[in-house]
Structure formats: C-alpha cells, structure tokens
Motif scaffolding. Structure first.
Motif, PDB file in Angstrom:
ATOM      1  N   ARG A  80     -11.825  91.131-141.242  1.00 51.23           N
ATOM      2  CA  ARG A  80     -11.048  89.903-141.440  1.00 51.23           C
ATOM      3  C   ARG A  80     -11.645  89.083-142.573  1.00 51.23           C
ATOM      4  O   ARG A  80     -12.827  89.221-142.873  1.00 51.23           O
ATOM      5  CB  ARG A  80     -11.053  89.048-140.176  1.00 51.23           C
ATOM      6  CG  ARG A  80     -10.252  89.637-139.062  1.00 51.23           C
ATOM      7  CD  ARG A  80     -10.123  88.683-137.910  1.00 51.23           C
ATOM      8  NE  ARG A  80      -9.198  89.232-136.930  1.00 51.23           N
ATOM      9  CZ  ARG A  80      -8.684  88.556-135.924  1.00 51.23           C
ATOM     10  NH1 ARG A  80      -9.005  87.292-135.742  1.00 51.23           N
ATOM     11  NH2 ARG A  80      -7.843  89.128-135.090  1.00 51.23           N
ATOM     12  N   PHE A  81     -10.851  88.213-143.150  1.00 51.85           N
ATOM     13  CA  PHE A  81     -11.387  87.315-144.176  1.00 51.85           C
ATOM     14  C   PHE A  81     -10.455  86.126-144.342  1.00 51.85           C
ATOM     15  O   PHE A  81      -9.305  86.136-143.873  1.00 51.85           O
ATOM     16  CB  PHE A  81     -11.573  88.048-145.503  1.00 51.85           C
ATOM     17  CG  PHE A  81     -10.330  88.678-146.057  1.00 51.85           C
ATOM     18  CD1 PHE A  81      -9.440  87.954-146.832  1.00 51.85           C
ATOM     19  CD2 PHE A  81     -10.051  90.015-145.791  1.00 51.85           C
ATOM     20  CE1 PHE A  81      -8.298  88.551-147.339  1.00 51.85           C
ATOM     21  CE2 PHE A  81      -8.905  90.619-146.303  1.00 51.85           C
ATOM     22  CZ  PHE A  81      -8.034  89.886-147.076  1.00 51.85           C
ATOM     23  N   PRO A 114      -8.940  79.284-137.170  1.00 49.40           N
ATOM     24  CA  PRO A 114      -8.395  79.798-135.918  1.00 49.40           C
ATOM     25  C   PRO A 114      -8.635  81.299-135.722  1.00 49.40           C
ATOM     26  O   PRO A 114      -8.686  81.764-134.579  1.00 49.40           O
ATOM     27  CB  PRO A 114      -6.896  79.503-136.028  1.00 49.40           C
ATOM     28  CG  PRO A 114      -6.793  78.377-137.001  1.00 49.40           C
ATOM     29  CD  PRO A 114      -7.937  78.557-137.957  1.00 49.40           C
ATOM     30  N   TYR A 115      -8.786  82.046-136.790  1.00 49.83           N
ATOM     31  CA  TYR A 115      -8.976  83.501-136.668  1.00 49.83           C
ATOM     32  C   TYR A 115     -10.413  83.922-136.939  1.00 49.83           C
ATOM     33  O   TYR A 115     -10.696  85.092-137.214  1.00 49.83           O
ATOM     34  CB  TYR A 115      -7.979  84.234-137.565  1.00 49.83           C
ATOM     35  CG  TYR A 115      -6.565  83.986-137.096  1.00 49.83           C
ATOM     36  CD1 TYR A 115      -5.989  84.783-136.111  1.00 49.83           C
ATOM     37  CD2 TYR A 115      -5.830  82.907-137.580  1.00 49.83           C
ATOM     38  CE1 TYR A 115      -4.706  84.526-135.636  1.00 49.83           C
ATOM     39  CE2 TYR A 115      -4.550  82.633-137.110  1.00 49.83           C
ATOM     40  CZ  TYR A 115      -4.005  83.452-136.146  1.00 49.83           C
ATOM     41  OH  TYR A 115      -2.738  83.184-135.661  1.00 49.83           O
ATOM     42  N   CYS A 129      -6.708  86.327-142.997  1.00 45.97           N
ATOM     43  CA  CYS A 129      -6.087  87.656-143.050  1.00 45.97           C
ATOM     44  C   CYS A 129      -6.891  88.667-142.247  1.00 45.97           C
ATOM     45  O   CYS A 129      -8.084  88.495-142.017  1.00 45.97           O
ATOM     46  CB  CYS A 129      -6.051  88.177-144.490  1.00 45.97           C
ATOM     47  SG  CYS A 129      -5.211  87.111-145.655  1.00 45.97           S
ATOM     48  N   GLU A 130      -6.192  89.732-141.852  1.00 44.66           N
ATOM     49  CA  GLU A 130      -6.891  90.925-141.393  1.00 44.66           C
ATOM     50  C   GLU A 130      -6.793  91.965-142.505  1.00 44.66           C
ATOM     51  O   GLU A 130      -5.809  91.980-143.256  1.00 44.66           O
ATOM     52  CB  GLU A 130      -6.296  91.461-140.090  1.00 44.66           C
ATOM     53  CG  GLU A 130      -4.862  91.936-140.201  1.00 44.66           C
ATOM     54  CD  GLU A 130      -4.315  92.427-138.876  1.00 44.66           C
ATOM     55  OE1 GLU A 130      -5.065  92.411-137.892  1.00 44.66           O
ATOM     56  OE2 GLU A 130      -3.130  92.807-138.840  1.00 44.66           O
ATOM     57  N   LEU A 131      -7.817  92.799-142.588  1.00 45.26           N
ATOM     58  CA  LEU A 131      -7.831  93.827-143.624  1.00 45.26           C
ATOM     59  C   LEU A 131      -6.704  94.825-143.371  1.00 45.26           C
ATOM     60  O   LEU A 131      -6.579  95.366-142.274  1.00 45.26           O
ATOM     61  CB  LEU A 131      -9.193  94.539-143.610  1.00 45.26           C
ATOM     62  CG  LEU A 131      -9.447  95.543-144.719  1.00 45.26           C
ATOM     63  CD1 LEU A 131      -9.271  94.914-146.094  1.00 45.26           C
ATOM     64  CD2 LEU A 131     -10.851  96.119-144.567  1.00 45.26           C
ATOM     65  N   TYR A 132      -5.862  95.022-144.368  1.00 47.09           N
ATOM     66  CA  TYR A 132      -4.663  95.855-144.231  1.00 47.09           C
ATOM     67  C   TYR A 132      -4.860  97.209-144.918  1.00 47.09           C
ATOM     68  O   TYR A 132      -4.700  98.254-144.316  1.00 47.09           O
ATOM     69  CB  TYR A 132      -3.490  95.098-144.845  1.00 47.09           C
ATOM     70  CG  TYR A 132      -2.129  95.730-144.696  1.00 47.09           C
ATOM     71  CD1 TYR A 132      -1.453  95.708-143.486  1.00 47.09           C
ATOM     72  CD2 TYR A 132      -1.490  96.306-145.795  1.00 47.09           C
ATOM     73  CE1 TYR A 132      -0.182  96.269-143.355  1.00 47.09           C
ATOM     74  CE2 TYR A 132      -0.225  96.857-145.685  1.00 47.09           C
ATOM     75  CZ  TYR A 132       0.423  96.836-144.463  1.00 47.09           C
ATOM     76  OH  TYR A 132       1.683  97.384-144.354  1.00 47.09           O
ATOM     77  N   GLU A 133      -5.248  97.162-146.212  1.00 52.32           N
ATOM     78  CA  GLU A 133      -5.502  98.400-146.956  1.00 52.32           C
ATOM     79  C   GLU A 133      -6.490  98.121-148.082  1.00 52.32           C
ATOM     80  O   GLU A 133      -6.577  96.991-148.570  1.00 52.32           O
ATOM     81  CB  GLU A 133      -4.206  98.946-147.596  1.00 52.32           C
ATOM     82  CG  GLU A 133      -3.321  99.709-146.649  1.00 52.32           C
ATOM     83  CD  GLU A 133      -2.025 100.157-147.329  1.00 52.32           C
ATOM     84  OE1 GLU A 133      -1.736  99.686-148.440  1.00 52.32           O
ATOM     85  OE2 GLU A 133      -1.323 100.965-146.726  1.00 52.32           O
ATOM     86  N   GLY A 149      -2.788  83.673-140.405  1.00 51.74           N
ATOM     87  CA  GLY A 149      -2.549  82.244-140.257  1.00 51.74           C
ATOM     88  C   GLY A 149      -2.959  81.502-141.505  1.00 51.74           C
ATOM     89  O   GLY A 149      -3.662  82.041-142.361  1.00 51.74           O
ATOM     90  N   MET A 150      -2.494  80.267-141.605  1.00 52.58           N
ATOM     91  CA  MET A 150      -2.763  79.474-142.810  1.00 52.58           C
ATOM     92  C   MET A 150      -3.030  78.027-142.424  1.00 52.58           C
ATOM     93  O   MET A 150      -2.444  77.523-141.468  1.00 52.58           O
ATOM     94  CB  MET A 150      -1.548  79.506-143.753  1.00 52.58           C
ATOM     95  CG  MET A 150      -1.146  80.894-144.198  1.00 52.58           C
ATOM     96  SD  MET A 150       0.459  80.883-145.017  1.00 52.58           S
ATOM     97  CE  MET A 150       1.552  80.676-143.612  1.00 52.58           C
ATOM     98  N   VAL A 151      -3.916  77.387-143.180  1.00 50.84           N
ATOM     99  CA  VAL A 151      -4.073  75.935-143.062  1.00 50.84           C
ATOM    100  C   VAL A 151      -3.970  75.375-144.473  1.00 50.84           C
ATOM    101  O   VAL A 151      -4.319  76.036-145.443  1.00 50.84           O
ATOM    102  CB  VAL A 151      -5.437  75.546-142.431  1.00 50.84           C
ATOM    103  CG1 VAL A 151      -5.499  75.954-140.985  1.00 50.84           C
ATOM    104  CG2 VAL A 151      -6.606  76.148-143.207  1.00 50.84           C
ATOM    105  N   GLU A 152      -3.444  74.166-144.584  1.00 44.92           N
ATOM    106  CA  GLU A 152      -3.354  73.550-145.906  1.00 44.92           C
ATOM    107  C   GLU A 152      -3.806  72.104-145.839  1.00 44.92           C
ATOM    108  O   GLU A 152      -3.708  71.453-144.806  1.00 44.92           O
ATOM    109  CB  GLU A 152      -1.951  73.659-146.490  1.00 44.92           C
ATOM    110  CG  GLU A 152      -0.891  72.910-145.736  1.00 44.92           C
ATOM    111  CD  GLU A 152       0.482  73.095-146.350  1.00 44.92           C
ATOM    112  OE1 GLU A 152       0.571  73.360-147.559  1.00 44.92           O
ATOM    113  OE2 GLU A 152       1.471  72.979-145.619  1.00 44.92           O
TER     114      GLU A 152
END
Ligand SMILES: Cc1cc2nc3c(=O)[nH]c(=O)nc-3n(C[C@H](O)[C@H](O)[C@H](O)COP(=O)(O)O)c2cc1C
Length: 171
Positions: A80-81, A114-115, A129-133, A149-152
């Motif tokens: 994740r990142f 949150p993640y 994000c989670e690592l996708y590829e 998820g997103m925060v702004e």
C-alpha cells in the motif's frame, strides 16, 4: 506526404545523451508528490515528479520510482502507499524526501490515513492506494496503484510546481 530527411534545427536526437534528454524533458511542467508508506521499521517515502492519473474505472494512478530508490522496496512490501500532493511553499518537504538515507520524517508532521499510510501535514491531497501492478520502465519502474481513498485540503490554494529543474508556483 513527403517528409524531408534533412535534419533541421528543431530536430533533436533525444536518444543519445541522458543529460540532454533530462534537460529537454524538464520543459514538461508538473506538480510534485511524495509517495509514502509504512515499512517494517516505520514510515518511508520519497519525492516524485513522475506521477499521473491513469484510469477512473477502475480508479488507477501511476508513478515511476527509480530502480535505485531505497524507499520504494520498503513501501512495496506493505502493498500500500499514499500519494501526497505538495502545496506551494512545501519545497523543504520536497527536498527532505529527495535525500536518500536520511530520517525524512524527523521535521515533518504526519498522521496515518484511513488505509494505514502516512499522510503529510498541509498537503493539497493524499491519495491512498493498494499496489495494483508493477511494470518495467527502463531504469525506473512503472507502479500502478488502485485508489482506496482520498483526503483533500479543505482550503487548497496553489500547488508546488516543477519546471526546468526549478520549483515554481502559480502565485
Ligand atoms: C523535484 C524532484 C522530483 C523527483 N522525481 C522523481 C521521480 O519521479 N522518480 C524518482 O524515482 N525519483 C524522483 N526524485 C528523486 C528522489 O526523490 C530521490 O532519488 C530520493 O533520494 C529517493 O530516495 P530513496 O532512496 O529514499 O528512495 C525527484 C526529486 C526531486 C527533488
């Protein structure tokens, strides 16, 4: 259509000199992000200009870490990142996270999003994000993340920009 084989002044051989390639590509203005994650021994992160939106459905973003990055392998292991979009005036954060092998989080405020990824204080937005590829990208990797998820920043004003190897601002 007839295309002249004669080189003109406007035609540059971009494949020869990496320094020249870097200089010409520096005309592409971008924002700056700090990619962060939780390594086994604590938070890790690095400054990154090569970031892009990729897909809305599924929600994907991408960035390109150098293969020599010491922070990315730590973050990658967590799967994740967070992508922290820097605000105008956050040059010190950009510079701090560009110095390999230092305690990058020593002088910056942050909290866990949150993640479970570090979200830096004062950023315009943070995209978790989670690592996708991961793909080959020459001396870089192309990392694709699926947005969780997103925060702004509620009072987001101006971004920190990078153009011709210098920090810039809209204001
Ligand atoms: C404005 C700016 C943009 C950068 N963009 C990138 C980038 O797109 N990809 C990358 O891998 N490194 C980029 N870097 C360099 C890394 O931040 C730097 O190599 C850092 O030391 C890597 O740290 P690490 O070894 O802890 O991973 C950039 C640095 C700066 C100052």
């Amino acid at each position: 259509m007839i295309v002249s084989a004669e080189p003109t002044e406007a035609v540059l051989d971009l494949g020869v000199d990496p320094a020249e390639l870097r200089r010409v590509l520096s005309h592409f203005c971008s924002g700056i992000v700090v990619v962060t994650g939780m390594g086994a021994d604590g938070p890790a992160g690095f400054t990154c200009q090569a970031f892009s939106a990729l897909s809305l459905d599924p929600p994907l973003v991408l960035f390109t870490p150098q293969r020599t990055s010491t922070s990315w392998p730590l973050i990658q292991r967590s799967g994740r990142f967070s992508v922290n979009v820097l605000e105008a005036g956050q040059e010190p954060i950009s510079n701090a996270f560009a110095r390999s092998g230092t305690d990058k989080f020593a002088d910056v405020g942050w909290r866990l999003g949150p993640y479970g990824n570090p979200v830096l204080d004062g950023v315009l937005a943070a995209i978790e994000c989670e690592l996708y590829e991961t793909h080959d990208g020459g001396d870089h990797l192309i990392v694709v993340g699926r947005v969780l998820g997103m925060v702004e920043h509620p009072d987001a004003t101006a971004p920190l920009l990078y153009f011709r190897s210098r920090y810039r601002s809209l204001v």
